[in-house]
Design a protein around this motif. Structure first.
Motif, PDB file in Angstrom:
ATOM      1  N   TRP A   1       7.242   6.003  -8.249  1.00  0.00           N
ATOM      2  CA  TRP A   1       6.875   4.762  -8.935  1.00  0.00           C
ATOM      3  C   TRP A   1       6.572   3.657  -7.911  1.00  0.00           C
ATOM      4  N   ILE A   2       7.396   3.576  -6.875  1.00  0.00           N
ATOM      5  CA  ILE A   2       7.181   2.547  -5.849  1.00  0.00           C
ATOM      6  C   ILE A   2       5.867   2.803  -5.108  1.00  0.00           C
ATOM      7  N   ARG A   3       5.496   4.064  -4.963  1.00  0.00           N
ATOM      8  CA  ARG A   3       4.205   4.387  -4.338  1.00  0.00           C
ATOM      9  C   ARG A   3       3.053   3.790  -5.154  1.00  0.00           C
ATOM     10  N   VAL A   4       3.138   3.900  -6.488  1.00  0.00           N
ATOM     11  CA  VAL A   4       2.110   3.295  -7.349  1.00  0.00           C
ATOM     12  C   VAL A   4       2.146   1.768  -7.216  1.00  0.00           C
ATOM     13  N   MET A   5       3.336   1.187  -7.140  1.00  0.00           N
ATOM     14  CA  MET A   5       3.464  -0.267  -6.954  1.00  0.00           C
ATOM     15  C   MET A   5       2.757  -0.712  -5.670  1.00  0.00           C
ATOM     16  N   LYS A   6       3.002   0.035  -4.593  1.00  0.00           N
ATOM     17  CA  LYS A   6       2.375  -0.319  -3.314  1.00  0.00           C
ATOM     18  C   LYS A   6       0.852  -0.171  -3.377  1.00  0.00           C
ATOM     19  N   ASN A   7       0.401   0.871  -4.054  1.00  0.00           N
ATOM     20  CA  ASN A   7      -1.048   1.065  -4.187  1.00  0.00           C
ATOM     21  C   ASN A   7      -1.689  -0.068  -4.994  1.00  0.00           C
ATOM     22  N   ALA A   8      -0.959  -0.568  -5.999  1.00  0.00           N
ATOM     23  CA  ALA A   8      -1.481  -1.689  -6.786  1.00  0.00           C
ATOM     24  C   ALA A   8      -1.732  -2.890  -5.876  1.00  0.00           C
ATOM     25  N   ILE A   9      -0.825  -3.097  -4.917  1.00  0.00           N
ATOM     26  CA  ILE A   9      -0.984  -4.211  -3.977  1.00  0.00           C
ATOM     27  C   ILE A   9      -2.062  -3.887  -2.943  1.00  0.00           C
ATOM     28  N   GLY A  10      -1.941  -2.726  -2.310  1.00  0.00           N
ATOM     29  CA  GLY A  10      -2.795  -2.394  -1.168  1.00  0.00           C
ATOM     30  C   GLY A  10      -4.193  -1.935  -1.521  1.00  0.00           C
ATOM     31  N   LYS A  11      -4.390  -1.439  -2.756  1.00  0.00           N
ATOM     32  CA  LYS A  11      -5.720  -0.966  -3.155  1.00  0.00           C
ATOM     33  C   LYS A  11      -6.376  -1.861  -4.216  1.00  0.00           C
ATOM     34  N   ASN A  12      -5.603  -2.731  -4.841  1.00  0.00           N
ATOM     35  CA  ASN A  12      -6.159  -3.661  -5.839  1.00  0.00           C
ATOM     36  C   ASN A  12      -6.108  -5.108  -5.349  1.00  0.00           C
ATOM     37  N   ALA A  13      -4.896  -5.614  -5.086  1.00  0.00           N
ATOM     38  CA  ALA A  13      -4.733  -7.046  -4.793  1.00  0.00           C
ATOM     39  C   ALA A  13      -5.460  -7.468  -3.515  1.00  0.00           C
ATOM     40  N   TYR A  14      -5.593  -6.559  -2.558  1.00  0.00           N
ATOM     41  CA  TYR A  14      -6.238  -6.928  -1.293  1.00  0.00           C
ATOM     42  C   TYR A  14      -7.698  -7.326  -1.510  1.00  0.00           C
ATOM     43  N   TYR A  15      -8.302  -6.795  -2.601  1.00  0.00           N
ATOM     44  CA  TYR A  15      -9.736  -7.018  -2.839  1.00  0.00           C
ATOM     45  C   TYR A  15     -10.004  -7.935  -4.028  1.00  0.00           C
ATOM     46  N   PHE A  16      -9.246  -7.803  -5.107  1.00  0.00           N
ATOM     47  CA  PHE A  16      -9.542  -8.549  -6.336  1.00  0.00           C
ATOM     48  C   PHE A  16      -8.870  -9.917  -6.284  1.00  0.00           C
ATOM     49  N   ASN A  17      -9.445 -10.776  -5.453  1.00  0.00           N
ATOM     50  CA  ASN A  17      -8.918 -12.137  -5.296  1.00  0.00           C
ATOM     51  C   ASN A  17     -10.074 -13.112  -5.137  1.00  0.00           C
ATOM     52  N   THR A  18      -9.786 -14.395  -5.332  1.00  0.00           N
ATOM     53  CA  THR A  18     -10.859 -15.392  -5.328  1.00  0.00           C
ATOM     54  C   THR A  18     -11.373 -15.697  -3.919  1.00  0.00           C
ATOM     55  N   HIS A  19     -10.634 -15.335  -2.878  1.00  0.00           N
ATOM     56  CA  HIS A  19     -11.192 -15.482  -1.527  1.00  0.00           C
ATOM     57  C   HIS A  19     -12.387 -14.541  -1.347  1.00  0.00           C
ATOM     58  N   VAL A  20     -12.200 -13.283  -1.722  1.00  0.00           N
ATOM     59  CA  VAL A  20     -13.309 -12.317  -1.658  1.00  0.00           C
ATOM     60  C   VAL A  20     -14.442 -12.785  -2.572  1.00  0.00           C
ATOM     61  N   MET A  21     -14.097 -13.200  -3.787  1.00  0.00           N
ATOM     62  CA  MET A  21     -15.091 -13.638  -4.768  1.00  0.00           C
ATOM     63  C   MET A  21     -15.905 -14.818  -4.249  1.00  0.00           C
ATOM     64  N   MET A  22     -15.221 -15.829  -3.671  1.00  0.00           N
ATOM     65  CA  MET A  22     -15.928 -17.028  -3.220  1.00  0.00           C
ATOM     66  C   MET A  22     -16.807 -16.758  -2.003  1.00  0.00           C
ATOM     67  N   ARG A  23     -16.390 -15.832  -1.159  1.00  0.00           N
ATOM     68  CA  ARG A  23     -17.258 -15.474  -0.028  1.00  0.00           C
ATOM     69  C   ARG A  23     -18.553 -14.844  -0.546  1.00  0.00           C
ATOM     70  N   ARG A  24     -18.437 -14.072  -1.636  1.00  0.00           N
ATOM     71  CA  ARG A  24     -19.647 -13.479  -2.214  1.00  0.00           C
ATOM     72  C   ARG A  24     -20.517 -14.539  -2.887  1.00  0.00           C
ATOM     73  N   TYR A  25     -19.903 -15.462  -3.617  1.00  0.00           N
ATOM     74  CA  TYR A  25     -20.707 -16.550  -4.203  1.00  0.00           C
ATOM     75  C   TYR A  25     -21.437 -17.322  -3.109  1.00  0.00           C
ATOM     76  N   ALA A  26     -20.716 -17.616  -2.021  1.00  0.00           N
ATOM     77  CA  ALA A  26     -21.319 -18.415  -0.941  1.00  0.00           C
ATOM     78  C   ALA A  26     -22.535 -17.715  -0.354  1.00  0.00           C
ATOM     79  N   THR A  27     -22.422 -16.401  -0.098  1.00  0.00           N
ATOM     80  CA  THR A  27     -23.515 -15.694   0.585  1.00  0.00           C
ATOM     81  C   THR A  27     -24.609 -15.219  -0.356  1.00  0.00           C
ATOM     82  N   GLU A  28     -24.259 -14.921  -1.616  1.00  0.00           N
ATOM     83  CA  GLU A  28     -25.244 -14.339  -2.525  1.00  0.00           C
ATOM     84  C   GLU A  28     -25.854 -15.349  -3.499  1.00  0.00           C
TER      85      GLU A  28
END
Length: 570
Positions: free
Chosen positions: A539-566
């Motif tokens: 279960w903790i492995r899934v918890m870590k994957n949620a952070i390391g494979k989801n949260a690292y990318y699905f955030n407004t810093h990533v989103m805003m860098r894309r808005y800025a460039t695109e």
């Protein structure tokens, strides 16, 4: 120079949103759209992007929700005083509504970042002496009143907002409309582009629209028809006047009625949906337009529970400004991940006991579901077969619900009532609780304090669904229909679990209710509950994957860098 004028010294991106959620103390948001807007502005401040935000003051907020003994939602004004948090600027502007000049003032709120970045947010307000009593209340309630009030609010936001920026001395290089509510700003820009004076609209229309398109970016958020505001032209003529010829308006905004989404689509040079799938759905809804996709995100520092903030600070320094570093979550020992989660769970359970009197068991797998209560989100789906739910969950499951229905959405209110009725029917077998007045403060506790985040809308009607991202950031796996962002974030059994068949449809009428329900019950009984109770390391492995494979990318810093460039640098 007045100290606020320093914000006008360089050209800005103007971000217009009917609702903005910056904190629970400033209740100018109703749900995901407003929270996204707030997170967007916070990340812009972190990244020191040249931006100014424009919204309405909504002095009586959206509403405070209470649930009566029959399970019915009741609403009361969420009145607040802008003067407690903001500076009233000395500049006013005018809009003409029903042939009356209405004064607009603006309150300045500074969104400050630890990086030193600072974004000005302007809250527009018509509650000014000199305006008629009726006009002073235009900006009182977010999404309040009848169609006429909504139209007036959108004139204040779009036309009034564009004029306020000009009156304050802002130089704007792009106007970004977060949903169609601000689309009238395009008409103001169109009017400004009409020169020399003797030119007529018809002679210069194509040239004018091209110039406006170069200035405008539009983000559409919903494939649900109710999400696209429409106004009858007789009402538009009465309220807005006929400064813009009706044939041109019909060409830009629709023949039968003024469609705010169509107006924005026709006058924006860059248009995007808020997830890859939503971009495809929007493209099929609006053929003939080029619709891109920039997936929504969350502001990680805002939504990480204090327990995970401490943990990330210890093992992943710099994570708040560079959320992509969360990919290194494996540096954190399993026992410390679990300890942080248990802290967040206790924090939530204490709140639940204080506000509802219900004492939940910290050892029991706890599922969270909190959404705006709308029929397509199917908040009561898990209760469809009570006998099976009790068979699966007795002694093994607890359920925590939250969410408001729009005051005029009777079917949405009935969903809340059904959830509360069903929870009483299984009392003593499966504990379930409905939290009143879901807001940023409640969400902050809930997304991190449950063990599993449930989302089961009718596909493909979920545009993005950022609450699941907030859960993932706090190590809470998603259990969701494959729609919105989850199509991109889902790896079965690794980052969480899917509900129902793969996402292949583009037809809004597809409905997999029976398949979804069967899959929901099956996976709970045979995969999720056994994993939680019998394989803590798994279960903790899934918890870590949620952070390391989801949260690292699905955030407004990533989103805003894309808005800025695109979107912004074009």
């Amino acid at each position: 120079m007045s100290h606020w004028k320093r914000f006008t010294q360089e050209p800005k991106i103007a971000y217009f949103s009917m609702e903005i959620g910056l904190s629970a103390e400033i209740p100018t948001y109703s749900g995901g759209l407003g929270i996204l807007a707030g997170d967007t502005i916070k990340s812009a401040a972190d990244l020191k992007l040249p931006m100014v935000a424009v919204t309405l003051a909504s002095r009586h907020g959206y509403f405070i929700q209470t649930i009566d003994p029959e399970g019915r939602q009741r609403e009361a004004s969420a009145t607040w005083n802008p003067g407690r948090f903001m500076e009233l600027l000395p500049v006013k502007t005018l809009v003409t509504i029903e042939d009356r000049d209405i004064k607009i003032q603006s309150w300045l709120y500074r969104v400050k970042s630890p990086t030193g970045g600072e974004i000005p947010a302007l809250f527009l307000d018509t509650d000014i002496p000199g305006n008629s009593e009726e006009d002073r209340h235009i900006t009182d309630h977010l999404y309040g009143g009848d169609l006429s009030i909504r139209l007036k609010q959108e004139i204040v936001l779009g036309i009034g907002g564009a004029r306020m920026l000009e009156a304050l001395g802002f130089s704007i290089k792009k106007f970004h409309m977060n949903e169609g509510h601000a689309s009238f700003l395009t008409l103001e820009l169109l009017d400004r582009a009409r020169h020399p004076v003797e030119d007529t609209w018809d002679e210069r229309a194509s040239w004018d629209t091209r110039r406006v398109m170069n200035q405008c970016v539009f983000t559409t958020h919903t494939p649900v028809p109710a999400g696209h505001d429409r106004f009858p032209y007789d009402l538009v003529k009465k309220v807005l006047g006929d400064r813009i010829p009706l044939p041109l308006l019909q060409e830009l905004a629709g023949k039968e009625s003024l469609n705010m989404t169509m107006l924005a689509l026709n006058l924006s040079g860059y248009v995007n949906g808020v997830a890859k799938k939503h971009g495809e759905i929007s493209q099929s809804l609006f053929p003939g337009f080029e619709i891109h996709a920039i997936t929504n995100g969350i502001h990680t520092f805002t939504w990480a529970s204090p327990y995970f903030v401490s943990l990330f600070d210890k093992y992943i320094p710099g994570w708040a400004h560079e959320p992509e570093l969360l990919v290194r979550v494996d540096n954190i020992p399993d026992e410390e991940i679990w300890e942080a989660h248990c802290g967040a769970k206790a924090y939530l359970f204490q709140y639940i006991e204080e506000t509802t009197g219900t004492k939940l068991d910290s050892e029991v797998l706890t599922i969270g579901f909190a959404r705006r209560s709308a029929t397509y989100k199917r908040g009561d789906l898990i209760f469809t077969d009570l006998e099976r739910l009790v068979h699966i969950g007795k002694g093994k499951l607890q359920l925590v619900f939250g969410g408001k229905a729009h005051p005029r959405d009777e079917p949405g209110k009935q969903i809340i009532q059904r959830i509360i009725e069903k929870t009483s029917q299984i009392k003593g077998q499966v504990k379930a609780v409905y939290l009143e007045n879901y807001n940023m403060e409640v969400a902050y506790r809930l997304v991190s304090g449950v063990d599993l985040w449930l989302n089961n809308p009718i596909r493909p009607l979920e545009a993005s669904g950022t609450s699941g991202m907030k859960a993932a950031l706090n190590g809470v796996p998603n259990f969701s229909v494959l729609d919105g962002w989850w199509i991109e974030g889902h790896i079965e059994g690794m980052t969480g679990w899917s509900i129902g068949p793969p996402a292949t449809e583009t037809d809004l009428n597809d409905n997999h209710a029976s398949e979804d329900l069967e899959d929901l019950y099956n996976k709970l009984e045979n995969i999720i509950i056994p994993l939680y109770y019998e394989d803590r390391a798994g279960w903790i492995r899934v918890m870590k994957n949620a952070i390391g494979k989801n949260a690292y990318y699905f955030n407004t810093h990533v989103m805003m860098r894309r808005y800025a460039t695109e979107a912004y640098i074009r």
